[in-house]
Design a protein around this motif. Structure first.
Motif, mmCIF file in Angstrom:
data_model
loop_
_atom_site.group_PDB
_atom_site.id
_atom_site.type_symbol
_atom_site.label_atom_id
_atom_site.label_comp_id
_atom_site.label_asym_id
_atom_site.label_seq_id
_atom_site.Cartn_x
_atom_site.Cartn_y
_atom_site.Cartn_z
ATOM 1 N N UNK B 148 -5.878 8.100 9.989
ATOM 2 C CA UNK B 148 -6.371 8.292 11.349
ATOM 3 C C UNK B 148 -7.799 7.781 11.494
ATOM 4 N N UNK B 149 -7.928 6.494 11.711
ATOM 5 C CA UNK B 149 -9.269 5.897 11.805
ATOM 6 C C UNK B 149 -10.041 6.391 13.031
ATOM 7 N N UNK B 150 -9.370 7.066 13.967
ATOM 8 C CA UNK B 150 -10.097 7.578 15.129
ATOM 9 C C UNK B 150 -10.930 8.797 14.746
ATOM 10 N N UNK B 151 -10.554 9.457 13.643
ATOM 11 C CA UNK B 151 -11.287 10.646 13.206
ATOM 12 C C UNK B 151 -12.021 10.419 11.893
ATOM 13 N N UNK B 152 -11.406 9.620 11.022
ATOM 14 C CA UNK B 152 -11.967 9.429 9.687
ATOM 15 C C UNK B 152 -12.878 8.211 9.670
ATOM 16 N N UNK B 153 -14.160 8.430 9.446
ATOM 17 C CA UNK B 153 -15.152 7.354 9.479
ATOM 18 C C UNK B 153 -14.908 6.285 8.435
ATOM 19 N N UNK B 154 -14.523 6.698 7.222
ATOM 20 C CA UNK B 154 -14.300 5.713 6.160
ATOM 21 C C UNK B 154 -13.119 4.803 6.485
ATOM 22 N N UNK B 155 -12.088 5.430 7.053
ATOM 23 C CA UNK B 155 -10.915 4.624 7.430
ATOM 24 C C UNK B 155 -11.274 3.651 8.545
ATOM 25 N N UNK B 156 -12.093 4.107 9.474
ATOM 26 C CA UNK B 156 -12.527 3.217 10.560
ATOM 27 C C UNK B 156 -13.319 2.043 9.991
ATOM 28 N N UNK B 157 -14.189 2.337 9.025
ATOM 29 C CA UNK B 157 -14.985 1.274 8.407
ATOM 30 C C UNK B 157 -14.078 0.277 7.695
ATOM 31 N N UNK B 158 -13.079 0.819 6.986
ATOM 32 C CA UNK B 158 -12.132 -0.035 6.277
ATOM 33 C C UNK B 158 -11.405 -0.956 7.259
ATOM 34 N N UNK B 159 -11.043 -0.378 8.382
ATOM 35 C CA UNK B 159 -10.326 -1.124 9.415
ATOM 36 C C UNK B 159 -11.179 -2.291 9.930
ATOM 37 N N UNK B 160 -12.439 -2.013 10.207
ATOM 38 C CA UNK B 160 -13.344 -3.051 10.703
ATOM 39 C C UNK B 160 -13.501 -4.150 9.645
ATOM 40 N N UNK B 161 -13.665 -3.717 8.400
ATOM 41 C CA UNK B 161 -13.845 -4.706 7.326
ATOM 42 C C UNK B 161 -12.603 -5.579 7.197
ATOM 43 N N UNK B 162 -11.435 -4.943 7.242
ATOM 44 C CA UNK B 162 -10.178 -5.686 7.128
ATOM 45 C C UNK B 162 -10.039 -6.726 8.242
ATOM 46 N N UNK B 163 -10.229 -6.254 9.475
ATOM 47 C CA UNK B 163 -10.041 -7.150 10.617
ATOM 48 C C UNK B 163 -11.066 -8.281 10.601
ATOM 49 N N UNK B 164 -12.316 -7.952 10.285
ATOM 50 C CA UNK B 164 -13.373 -8.975 10.276
ATOM 51 C C UNK B 164 -13.130 -9.982 9.159
ATOM 52 N N UNK B 165 -12.735 -9.480 7.992
ATOM 53 C CA UNK B 165 -12.492 -10.382 6.865
ATOM 54 C C UNK B 165 -11.311 -11.286 7.180
ATOM 55 N N UNK B 166 -10.264 -10.705 7.757
ATOM 56 C CA UNK B 166 -9.068 -11.491 8.077
ATOM 57 C C UNK B 166 -9.409 -12.667 8.983
ATOM 58 N N UNK B 167 -10.233 -12.360 9.993
ATOM 59 C CA UNK B 167 -10.599 -13.412 10.947
ATOM 60 C C UNK B 167 -11.355 -14.555 10.262
ATOM 61 N N UNK B 168 -12.159 -14.217 9.262
ATOM 62 C CA UNK B 168 -13.015 -15.218 8.634
ATOM 63 C C UNK B 168 -12.289 -16.012 7.546
#
Lengths: 362, 293
Positions: B148-168
Motif C-alpha cells: 500500500x504505497x498510499x500509506x507506506x512511505x518506503x513503498x511509495x519511494x520504491x514506486x517512484x524509483x521504479x517508475x523513474x528508472x524504467x523511463x530512463x
C-alpha cells in the motif's frame, strides 16, 4: 608444432550466398602458407573459419591431427594478427601481450619472461608501458605480432596484417615477418591481396578466386606455369599478356590448333627487327604509352590490324583488347607512335583453353 | 584556413545572434535572476508587503531538518535510479548487440518508453500498482505482501524509483548500444582467441571500454533524477505519504506554489541551480577529459 589440413571446406551464408565452394589444401608443419586473391574471393572468410570465428557449413578443418570444426577459437591453439591489429585500447602494451597468458592461468614470472622476450625480439621493449593510442602504425603492428608470439601457439593466422602500413614500412615488416616465422618455425597462414607479398612470403601459395582455389603450389612454379588465365594475370606485375586466338590461327604455334588463349609475360618479349624465332610468336605493335620506373621500362603497344581482338575474361589488371605490354630492362625505349616488333620464343608461351582454364603444355 | 567569419557590417553579427540571445535572456536569465532576487525577499502572508532580508531565507532553510531530509532523500533517489536504470539498460544493450533475427524491432521497442511523457509514466505505474485497482498489487497481496504505497512511505519511494528508472532505461540503452557498437568486432574476436570466456570478456574488455559512456550517463541520470522526475512524483504521490517522496525539486514546488512561501522556494531553486551547475562542471571538467583510455 602442427600442420593444418582443409578437407572440402564449404561456407554458405544464411542468405544462400556461397562464400567458399569446397576448398582442399594442406599446410605442412612449420610451413608458411599464403592465401592470395582479389577482394571478395573468400580468403579472409577461410582464414576466419580456421580461427573459429566463422562456422563451417561442411567439410573438415584439421589442426595438428585434430578436427576443430566444433572447437572454440580459444581452444584451437592458434593466434591471429588482425588487419586493424585489434589491440585492447585500454591496456598497456605489456598487458595487451599478457592478457592471453593470464586468461590461461599462467604463473606471473613466466608471463613476465615471455612478454619481455617477445618485446626484445620485436624491439618494443621501451614501449611496454604505453597505450596503443601512443604508438605509430608500425609499432602497433609489432605489438599485435607480440601478442601472437607470446602465446607460442601451434599456428599463426595473419589477416592482411600489413595493409594499413605505408609502402616502405610494409616491405620492412614483410621481411621481418618472414624472418620471425623462420626463427620460430611455426606453421602460418597469411591472407593478402598483394601478389608481391604473396610471392615473397609463401612456401605454399594458394591462389583463390570466387570461393574456389585456382592453383596451389610453390610461388615460382605458379609464376612459371599458371594453371588458368586468372592466375596468369593475377600473379606477376604487370600482368601477363593474354590474347585469344581462333582455331587454325597460323600465327600461334600450337599443334592441332582448336583455338584458345595465348599468354606471354611482358618480360619474355624482346624487341627485334627480324622475324620471330622458330615456333615463337610475333606481335606488330604501335607504341601507345611508355612508363619508366628506373630499372626497367614498360612499353604499351596496340596490335596493328587487331580490330578483331576480343577481351579475355581476366579481371585483375585487364588490358584493353589488342593491347600488349613489353617490359624492357634499363631506360631505353622506342618513341610514342613508333612501329615496333616484339617476339617471344616458344618455351615462354602459355596456352590455355578458350574458357581460360585447361593449360596446354607445349 | 580562416575559421573566423568576416562581416563588413558591425550590426549584422549582433542581428544574427539576437533571436538566440533573446530566447536565452527571456527564458533563462530573467527567471533565474528573479529567483535570486526573490530568495532575498520575505513577503507577508497576504502578499501586501515585501521586505529585503538578505540571507534570512537561506539561514532558515539550512536550519530546517525537513530540508535536510529532502536533500538526503533526493541523493538516495538519484543513486537508486541511476544504478538500477543503468544496470538494466546495460544488460538490455548487451543482449541487443547481437546479430539476432528481428533485432531492429526489439531495439525500437526498447527505445519507445523514452517518448512517453513523465506524467504518463506515473499514471501507467499507478494503474499497475494502485492498492485497490492495480493488477500487480493484487498479485503482491496474493503472495502475502501488504502493498500500500498510499500509506507506506518506503513503498511509495520504491514506486517512484521504479517508475523513474524504467523511463530512463531507453535513453541509457540507446547510449550503451551506441557505445557497444563503437567497439571494433575484431577486439572481441582477439579476446576470444586470447582465451577469455564471454563473462570475463565483458568485464575485462567491454566494460572498461564503456567507461566514458557510463560516466556520461551517470551525470545525465543524476540530473534526470534531480529534476525530471517531478512529473512522475506529482502524478503518483504528490510528495507523500508524509513527505516520503518529496525530493528537492518537488519541495520547491510545494513550498512555493502550494505553501505560498515564495522566499524559501526561491532560495531552494537557487541551491538547486548551484547543484546542476556543479554537476555540469563535473561533466565537462572530469568526465569528458579524464575518462579516456
Amino acid at each position: 608444432m602442427a600442420g593444418v589440413t582443409l578437407r572440402n571446406v564449404r561456407k554458405t551464408y544464411p542468405g544462400g550466398v556461397d562464400a567458399i565452394k569446397g576448398v582442399d589444401f594442406e599446410v605442412g608443419d612449420g610451413q608458411f602458407c599464403v592465401l592470395v586473391g582479389p577482394s571478395g574471393c573468400g580468403k579472409s572468410t577461410l582464414l576466419r573459419m580456421v580461427a573459429g570465428l566463422e562456422t563451417i557449413t561442411s567439410g573438415e578443418i584439421d589442426i595438428g591431427g585434430r578436427v576443430v570444426n566444433q572447437v572454440e577459437p580459444a581452444d584451437r591453439d592458434i593466434a591471429m594478427v588482425f588487419q586493424n591489429y585489434a589491440l585492447y585500447p585500454h591496456m598497456s602494451v605489456y598487458n595487451n601481450m599478457a592478457y592471453g597468458l593470464r586468461n590461461r592461468g599462467m604463473a606471473k614470472p613466466e608471463i613476465d619472461k615471455r612478454v619481455r622476450e617477445a618485446a626484445q625480439i620485436l624491439e618494443i621493449g621501451p614501449m611496454l608501458d604505453r597505450k596503443p593510442k601512443q604508438l605509430s602504425g608500425g609499432q602497433r603492428q609489432r605489438v599485435a605480432m607480440g601478442r601472437a608470439i607470446v602465446r607460442q601457439p601451434k599456428v599463426f593466422l595473419f589477416d592482411e596484417p600489413l595493409s594499413n602500413l605505408d609502402a616502405k614500412l610494409r616491405i620492412a615488416m614483410r621481411v621481418e615477418i618472414r624472418k620471425l616465422q623462420r626463427r620460430l618455425n611455426t606453421t602460418s597462414i597469411y591472407v593478402t591481396h598483394d601478389q608481391l607479398e604473396a610471392m615473397t612470403l609463401a612456401d605454399v601459395l594458394v591462389v583463390m578466386n570466387g570461393g574456389v582455389v585456382e592453383q596451389i603450389g610453390n610461388p615460382l612454379d605458379i609464376y612459371q606455369k599458371p594453371a588458368t588465365t586468372f592466375v596468369a594475370s593475377f600473379i606477376g606485375a604487370p600482368p601477363m599478356n593474354l590474347t585469344p586466338f581462333k582455331p587454325g590461327d597460323a600465327s600461334v604455334p600450337v599443334p592441332g590448333n582448336t583455338g584458345g588463349i595465348l599468354g606471354v609475360r611482358p618480360e619474355d618479349l624482346t624487341l627485334t627487327t627480324g622475324s620471330a624465332p622458330d615456333g615463337g610468336v610475333r606481335y606488330d605493335l604501335t607504341v601507345e604509352a611508355i612508363e619508366r620506373v628506373g630499372a626497367e621500362t614498360f612499353v604499351y603497344g596496340s596490335r596493328n590490324g587487331a580490330k578483331d581482338a576480343v577481351a579475355v575474361s581476366a579481371k585483375p589488371g585487364e588490358l584493353p583488347p589488342g593491347e600488349i605490354i613489353v617490359r624492357l630492362p634499363g631506360q631505353a625505349a622506342p618513341a610514342i607512335g613508333e612501329r615496333i616488333v616484339a617476339v617471344a620464343p616458344r618455351d615462354k608461351l602459355h596456352i590455355f583453353g578458350t574458357d581460360g582454364r585447361n593449360r596446354i603444355e607445349l | 584556413m580562416q575559421k573566423q567569419s568576416v562581416f563588413t557590417s558591425r550590426w549584422l553579427p549582433w542581428l544574427l545572434i539576437a533571436p538566440q540571445m533573446i530566447v536565452v535572456l527571456v527564458f533563462f536569465y530573467w527567471p533565474a535572476g528573479q529567483a535570486v532576487r526573490q530568495s532575498f525577499l520575505l513577503q507577508d502572508a497576504f502578499g501586501l508587503s515585501t521586505v529585503f532580508v538578505w540571507f534570512e531565507n537561506y539561514k532558515e532553510l539550512l536550519a530546517d531538518p525537513d530540508y535536510f531530509a529532502s536533500v538526503m532523500r533526493t541523493f538516495v533517489f538519484a543513486a537508486a535510479i541511476a544504478l538500477s536504470s543503468l544496470s538494466a539498460a546495460l544488460l538490455l544493450a548487451v543482449m541487443a548487440d547481437k546479430p539476432l533475427r528481428g533485432i531492429s524491432v526489439y531495439r525500437t521497442l526498447l527505445i519507445w518508453p523514452y517518448a512517453v511523457a513523465p506524467p504518463v509514466v506515473g499514471v501507467l505505474w499507478i494503474f499497475m500498482l494502485n492498492p485497490s485497482l492495480g493488477i500487480l498489487s493484487h498479485g503482491l497481496r496474493a503472495i502475502g505482501i501488504d502493498w500500500n504505497p498510499l500509506l507506506d512511505g518506503n513503498q511509495a519511494a520504491l514506486l517512484i524509483i521504479l517508475a523513474s528508472a524504467w523511463k530512463q532505461i531507453s535513453y541509457n540503452f540507446l547510449f550503451f548500444l551506441a557505445g557497444l557498437q563503437s567497439i571494433p568486432k575484431s577486439v572481441h574476436e582477439a579476446a576470444a582467441i586470447d582465451g577469455a570466456r564471454p563473462v570475463r570478456r565483458f568485464w575485462t574488455i567491454t566494460f572498461p571500454l564503456l567507461t566514458p559512456t557510463i560516466f556520461f550517463l551517470i551525470v545525465i541520470n543524476v540530473v534526470y533524477a534531480f529534476f525530471d522526475t517531478f512529473g512522475i512524483i506529482d502524478t503518483m504521490t504528490r510528495g507523500g505519504p508524509a513527505k516520503a517522496t518529496e525530493t528537492l525539486v518537488y519541495k520547491v514546488y510545494s513550498d512555493g506554489l502550494l505553501g505560498g512561501n515564495l522566499g524559501s522556494s526561491a532560495a531552494q531553486s537557487v541551491i538547486l541551480m548551484g547543484i546542476v551547475i556543479a554537476l555540469t562542471a563535473i561533466q565537462f571538467r572530469f568526465v569528458e577529459r579524464k575518462v579516456t583510455y
